[in-house]
Design an enzyme around this catalytic site. Structure first.
Site, PDB file in Angstrom:
ATOM      1  N   GLU A  73     -12.832 -10.379   2.170  1.00  0.00           N
ATOM      2  CA  GLU A  73     -13.965 -11.326   1.702  1.00  0.00           C
ATOM      3  C   GLU A  73     -13.887 -11.873   0.439  1.00  0.00           C
ATOM      4  O   GLU A  73     -13.976 -10.854  -0.702  1.00  0.00           O
ATOM      5  CB  GLU A  73     -15.439 -10.775   2.041  1.00  0.00           C
ATOM      6  CG  GLU A  73     -16.437 -11.774   1.425  1.00  0.00           C
ATOM      7  CD  GLU A  73     -16.395 -13.156   2.125  1.00  0.00           C
ATOM      8  OE1 GLU A  73     -16.481 -13.201   3.586  1.00  0.00           O
ATOM      9  OE2 GLU A  73     -16.437 -14.340   1.408  1.00  0.00           O
ATOM     10  N   THR A 130      -5.257   0.585  -5.508  1.00  0.00           N
ATOM     11  CA  THR A 130      -4.403  -0.064  -4.695  1.00  0.00           C
ATOM     12  C   THR A 130      -2.995   0.712  -4.547  1.00  0.00           C
ATOM     13  O   THR A 130      -2.621   1.590  -5.503  1.00  0.00           O
ATOM     14  CB  THR A 130      -3.757  -1.405  -5.075  1.00  0.00           C
ATOM     15  OG1 THR A 130      -2.749  -1.816  -4.071  1.00  0.00           O
ATOM     16  CG2 THR A 130      -3.257  -1.608  -6.510  1.00  0.00           C
ATOM     17  N   ASP A 132      -0.392  -0.523  -4.429  1.00  0.00           N
ATOM     18  CA  ASP A 132       0.841  -1.209  -5.188  1.00  0.00           C
ATOM     19  C   ASP A 132       0.935  -0.890  -6.469  1.00  0.00           C
ATOM     20  O   ASP A 132       2.044  -1.222  -7.156  1.00  0.00           O
ATOM     21  CB  ASP A 132       0.388  -2.678  -5.207  1.00  0.00           C
ATOM     22  CG  ASP A 132       0.136  -3.148  -3.609  1.00  0.00           C
ATOM     23  OD1 ASP A 132      -0.254  -4.337  -3.462  1.00  0.00           O
ATOM     24  OD2 ASP A 132       0.652  -2.507  -2.686  1.00  0.00           O
ATOM     25  N   ARG A 167      25.698   4.591   9.290  1.00  0.00           N
ATOM     26  CA  ARG A 167      25.347   3.621   9.097  1.00  0.00           C
ATOM     27  C   ARG A 167      24.681   3.082   7.764  1.00  0.00           C
ATOM     28  O   ARG A 167      24.234   4.044   7.122  1.00  0.00           O
ATOM     29  CB  ARG A 167      23.972   3.440  10.072  1.00  0.00           C
ATOM     30  CG  ARG A 167      24.500   3.290  11.360  1.00  0.00           C
ATOM     31  CD  ARG A 167      23.054   3.543  12.547  1.00  0.00           C
ATOM     32  NE  ARG A 167      23.273   2.908  13.990  1.00  0.00           N
ATOM     33  CZ  ARG A 167      22.797   3.382  14.835  1.00  0.00           C
ATOM     34  NH1 ARG A 167      21.537   4.058  14.752  1.00  0.00           N
ATOM     35  NH2 ARG A 167      22.863   2.776  16.180  1.00  0.00           N
ATOM     36  N   MET A 174       6.004  -1.441   0.957  1.00  0.00           N
ATOM     37  CA  MET A 174       4.956  -2.034   0.660  1.00  0.00           C
ATOM     38  C   MET A 174       4.806  -2.384  -1.032  1.00  0.00           C
ATOM     39  O   MET A 174       5.711  -1.691  -1.390  1.00  0.00           O
ATOM     40  CB  MET A 174       3.570  -1.650   1.101  1.00  0.00           C
ATOM     41  CG  MET A 174       3.028  -1.996   2.665  1.00  0.00           C
ATOM     42  SD  MET A 174       1.653  -1.403   3.125  1.00  0.00           S
ATOM     43  CE  MET A 174       1.477  -2.415   4.351  1.00  0.00           C
ATOM     44  N   GLY A 175       4.043  -3.261  -1.325  1.00  0.00           N
ATOM     45  CA  GLY A 175       3.818  -3.545  -2.760  1.00  0.00           C
ATOM     46  C   GLY A 175       3.313  -4.764  -3.275  1.00  0.00           C
ATOM     47  O   GLY A 175       3.182  -5.140  -4.316  1.00  0.00           O
ATOM     48  N   GLN A 263       2.127   3.699   4.797  1.00  0.00           N
ATOM     49  CA  GLN A 263       2.136   4.246   3.315  1.00  0.00           C
ATOM     50  C   GLN A 263       0.495   4.176   2.776  1.00  0.00           C
ATOM     51  O   GLN A 263       0.294   4.520   1.787  1.00  0.00           O
ATOM     52  CB  GLN A 263       2.876   2.988   2.512  1.00  0.00           C
ATOM     53  CG  GLN A 263       4.376   3.036   2.841  1.00  0.00           C
ATOM     54  CD  GLN A 263       5.026   1.657   2.386  1.00  0.00           C
ATOM     55  OE1 GLN A 263       5.546   1.801   1.519  1.00  0.00           O
ATOM     56  NE2 GLN A 263       5.031   0.860   3.445  1.00  0.00           N
TER      57      GLN A 263
HETATM   58  O1  F6P Z   1      -2.263  -4.260  -1.281  1.00  0.00           O
HETATM   59  C1  F6P Z   1      -2.147  -3.041  -0.420  1.00  0.00           C
HETATM   60  C2  F6P Z   1      -1.045  -3.696   0.570  1.00  0.00           C
HETATM   61  O2  F6P Z   1      -0.755  -2.914   1.526  1.00  0.00           O
HETATM   62  C3  F6P Z   1       0.229  -4.487   0.148  1.00  0.00           C
HETATM   63  O3  F6P Z   1       1.087  -3.582  -0.237  1.00  0.00           O
HETATM   64  C4  F6P Z   1       0.332  -5.392   1.374  1.00  0.00           C
HETATM   65  O4  F6P Z   1       1.646  -6.420   1.165  1.00  0.00           O
HETATM   66  C5  F6P Z   1      -0.692  -5.835   1.795  1.00  0.00           C
HETATM   67  O5  F6P Z   1      -1.744  -4.850   1.517  1.00  0.00           O
HETATM   68  C6  F6P Z   1      -1.108  -6.077   3.365  1.00  0.00           C
HETATM   69  O6  F6P Z   1      -2.267  -6.684   3.473  1.00  0.00           O
HETATM   70  P1  F6P Z   1      -3.111  -6.473   4.709  1.00  0.00           P
HETATM   71  O7  F6P Z   1      -3.586  -5.107   4.812  1.00  0.00           O
HETATM   72  O8  F6P Z   1      -4.227  -7.585   4.678  1.00  0.00           O
HETATM   73  O9  F6P Z   1      -2.007  -6.834   6.113  1.00  0.00           O
END
Ligand code: F6P
Length: 337
Positions: A73, A130, A132, A167, A174-175, A263
């Site tokens: 939100e 976060t 990230d 392979r 993520m990040g 993650q």
């Molecule tokens: O900010 C944390 C995060 O996991 C990012 O790494 C990722 O891009 C995003 O949230 C995903 O957002 P949502 O949970 O809204 O799909």
């Protein structure tokens, strides 16, 4: 004093440890009353609260997710479909609840909203959160270390299947726009190619690096790529496109793994539990001292705070001369540029 706590944005391990750090310090050391606000800023809009007493605060330290729930939100967004004056409603509900401060646990968007709420004249403290690790003003965010362990273990596991099949195995991490997880997990997991959103990628150089490895007898490669990498002019979700480009350019069988939400799952690492506890305690101390409008942070392993207006709207991205990048290049790891 009566304080409210909310968690907003993507969940991550350590939020509950933070709620516990704020709550137990407030209750036991400062004699404050504590309420939990449900589902981020949505709970302030809808007056959805729950008391946080000692009983509610027990069993949180090692619990993943957030017992308060979260949402994305954004009450100050201009295009809010309902048309209601959300900032006005938040200010009214803050006062109706008799709050002396609202503690906002969240990422970049949350800290910006916290700053906007502070500009309404409400008392606010931000706590950076976060996986990230991309929040300006703090060396680290809780969630990052936990995600790093998960991502590194995943890369470790990919080595055995890559060698078994000769392979190229790609793992997308993520990040958001930042490559912190990809850089740190890529280096910790021994990736051969690490592709960061901040650096971009020349696919010819990536393919050449993989072919060079093959010529030296390494018939497999591990590629770690940040989800925010722009490829072929397209931003984000690079794994599948990258796999096809590598397979075409190297003629080596290539497979991709998008590690995704695991993650953000599970119990926080010991490091994140203690960082969350330290940040939560300091946030409560600021409230007791009447120092509002700030975000707590960690700098050179010291817990500090800085004005929310210095944080709002900024990102902390991986610098191109980060020592892990310099060191990785010297060791022959390709960063695709
Ligand atoms: O900010 C944390 C995060 O996991 C990012 O790494 C990722 O891009 C995003 O949230 C995903 O957002 P949502 O949970 O809204 O799909």
């Amino acid at each position: 004093m009566k304080i409210g706590i909310l968690s907003s944005g993507g969940d991550c391990p350590g939020i509950n440890a933070t709620i516990r750090g704020v709550g137990k310090t407030a209750l036991n050391h400062f004699g404050m009353e504590v309420i939990g606000v449900k589902y981020g800023f949505q709970g302030l809009l809808k007056q959805e609260y729950e008391p946080l007493d000692d009983h509610a605060l027990s069993g949180l330290l090692n619990l993943g997710g957030t017992v308060l729930g979260t949402s994305r939100e954004k009450p100050f967004r201009k295009d809010n479909e309902g048309g209601e004056d959300k900032p006005k409603i938040i200010a009214e509900n803050y006062r109706k609840a008799g709050l002396d401060c609202i503690v906002c646990i969240g990422g970049n968007g949350t800290q910006k909203t916290a700053w906007q709420i502070a500009q309404l004249g409400l008392n606010v403290i931000g706590i950076p959160k976060t996986i990230d690790n991309d929040i300006y003003g703090t060396d680290l965010t809780f969630g990052f270390d936990s995600a790093l362990d998960i991502a590194t273990e995943a890369i470790d596991r990919l080595h055995s299947t890559a060698t078994a099949h000769n392979r190229v195995m790609i793992i997308e991490l993520m990040g958001n726009k930042a490559g912190w997880i990809t850089l740190y997990a890529g280096m910790a997991g021994g990736a051969d190619v690490i592709l960061l959103p901040e650096l971009g990628c020349d696919i010819e150089k990536v393919n050449q690096a993989i072919i060079n490895r093959q010529k030296k007898g390494k018939s497999y490669s591990i590629v770690a790529v940040g989800e925010g990498l722009e490829l072929d002019g397209l931003k984000g979700n690079p794994a599948s496109r990258l796999a096809r480009l590598i397979e075409k350019g190297t003629e080596i069988e290539t497979r991709e793994t998008i590690l995704g939400y695991v993650q953000r799952g599970g119990s926080p690492s010991a490091f994140d539990r203690n960082l969350a506890t330290r940040l939560g305690g300091h946030a409560t101390e600021l409230i007791a001292r009447g120092e509002f409008g700030k975000m707590v942070a960690v700098k050179n392993d010291k817990i500090v705070s800085l004005p929310l207006e210095e944080v709002a709207g900024k990102l902390k991205l991986v610098p191109p001369d980060h020592d892990l990048i310099v060191q990785g290049k010297r060791m022959g790891i390709s960063f695709g540029v």
